[in-house]
Scaffold this motif. Structure first.
Motif, short mmCIF file in Angstrom:
data_model
loop_
_atom_site.label_atom_id
_atom_site.label_comp_id
_atom_site.label_asym_id
_atom_site.label_seq_id
_atom_site.Cartn_x
_atom_site.Cartn_y
_atom_site.Cartn_z
N TYR A 151 64.42 137.63 24.31
CA TYR A 151 63.63 136.61 24.99
C TYR A 151 63.75 135.25 24.30
O TYR A 151 64.06 135.17 23.11
N ASN A 198 60.74 132.04 28.96
CA ASN A 198 61.04 133.22 29.78
C ASN A 198 59.77 133.85 30.33
O ASN A 198 58.73 133.88 29.65
N LYS A 199 59.84 134.38 31.55
CA LYS A 199 58.72 135.14 32.10
C LYS A 199 58.71 136.54 31.52
O LYS A 199 59.76 137.11 31.22
N PHE A 224 54.35 133.91 30.57
CA PHE A 224 55.63 133.39 30.09
C PHE A 224 55.50 133.11 28.59
O PHE A 224 54.39 132.99 28.05
#
Length: 348
Positions: free
Chosen positions: A290, A294-295, A323
């Motif tokens: 990640y 980012n979600k 997020f």
């Protein structure tokens, strides 16, 4: 308990009094359209010494006192470079009111390239407020900012970025303090007018008798309009983040009718008021696919830690949808490190 000789105590207190007098003299000057640089010196009983650089810009007319602080963590470079630019760019003849700018609050951290703490006393300036008049070097700096800078400010802006190990998306934030509704409303307005896409609010959950610890939280506790910017990452200077910070300051000054160089708010502001922090329980080597922004989905595995032999010691799961506001982005990880801050919006 160590008892210090009286003459040593008197010496340190006299040095602090001189520092306060130098700043007070510059701040109280009746000269309009002026700029003065002051260096406040500090020393403690452990033999540490340091200084606080301050620029005071007085506009052509009386008006609000707007304070900008950068470099509370000296490894967070975009805020420091942005304030350097602002000091050079802002025309005193076009300013209404007074600007107090501290371009590097933690000079020892900056010049030794030390993340988070002052290497002299191992203390985090952003965890030291309100400070102590005759404490360690960091506690003295916090005390000076509390008693001499915050006390004179109408608006107090604390600018941070991602330190050496942190990835984050740029955002502006404020405390939602219902007991100080007027100040909170102005902090929200300044945040929304800043030009940042992400506007984050935090709950204000301490009493007036508890130590504020954080720099701009101290200003909130003292009844000031206060807010913070987080912009930049990984201990590098990104020109786009420097520009975002400068833009935000000009927009805030425009909102306060102090300077005419604003460009307006972001067209699609995203409000966030629910931050979840995921902590590490182990020491080892951190892995994650990640990145900030980012979600994430609830229960998704967002990273893991191994030992030096590749054996997984701990996995980390998202506890909510949202997020990534900021996260650890380098391999070393220690117990109680913040692995990730996941942000979302919850309707009240």
């Amino acid at each position: 308990m160590r008892i210090l000789p009286l003459f040593i105590v008197i010496f340190f207190l006299s040095q602090l009094t001189l520092a306060q007098s130098a700043f007070q003299k510059a701040f109280d000057s009746n000269v309009n359209s002026s700029k003065e640089n002051v260096r406040i010196n500090f020393s403690d009983t452990a033999g540490n010494s340091g200084y606080l650089p301050i620029t005071i810009i007085k506009g052509k007319t009386k008006g609000p006192v707007f304070t900008i602080v950068a470099g509370v963590h000296g490894y967070e470079y975009p805020p420091i470079i942005a304030t350097q630019n602002l000091i050079k760019e802002i025309k005193k003849d076009s300013l209404n009111g007074t600007l107090i700018i501290i371009p590097i609050a933690n000079t020892a951290s900056f010049f030794t390239r030390t993340p988070f703490i002052n290497p002299q006393d191992k203390k985090n300036l952003n965890n030291a407020f309100p400070g102590k008049k005759n404490g360690t070097i960091t506690e003295q700096i916090a005390h000076f900012i509390t008693t001499n800078i915050i006390s004179k400010s109408d608006v107090f802006l604390d600018i941070h970025g991602g330190d050496a190990c942190e990835d984050l998306i740029p955002f502006v934030c404020y405390y939602n303090n219902p007991k100080k509704a007027t100040q909170t409303a102005l902090a929200k307005k300044l945040s929304e007018n800043s030009g940042f896409e992400y506007v984050v609010s935090y709950p204000y959950n301490i009493s007036n008798k508890e130590p504020a610890k954080y720099t701009f939280k101290q200003a909130v506790q003292d009844g000031k309009t206060a807010l913070s910017i987080e912009c930049g990452k990984l201990g590098n200077v990104q020109s786009e983040n420097v520009a975002l910070i400068e833009k935000a300051v000009y927009n805030m000054l425009g909102t306060m009718n102090m300077y005419a160089n604003s460009t307006g708010s972001h067209k699609n502001i995203i409000h966030c008021n629910n931050q979840i922090y995921i902590k590490s329980n182990v020491k080892g080597i951190f892995y994650s696919q990640y990145k900030a922004g980012n979600k994430v989905k609830k229960d998704a595995i967002i990273g893991y830690t191994t030992n030096e032999f590749g054996v997984i010691l701990e996995e980390y799961k998202a506890t909510t949808d949202g997020f990534v506001l900021y996260m650890l982005a380098t391999p070393p990880i220690n117990i109680d490190d913040t692995v990730m801050c996941i942000s979302a919006y919850t309707k009240n």
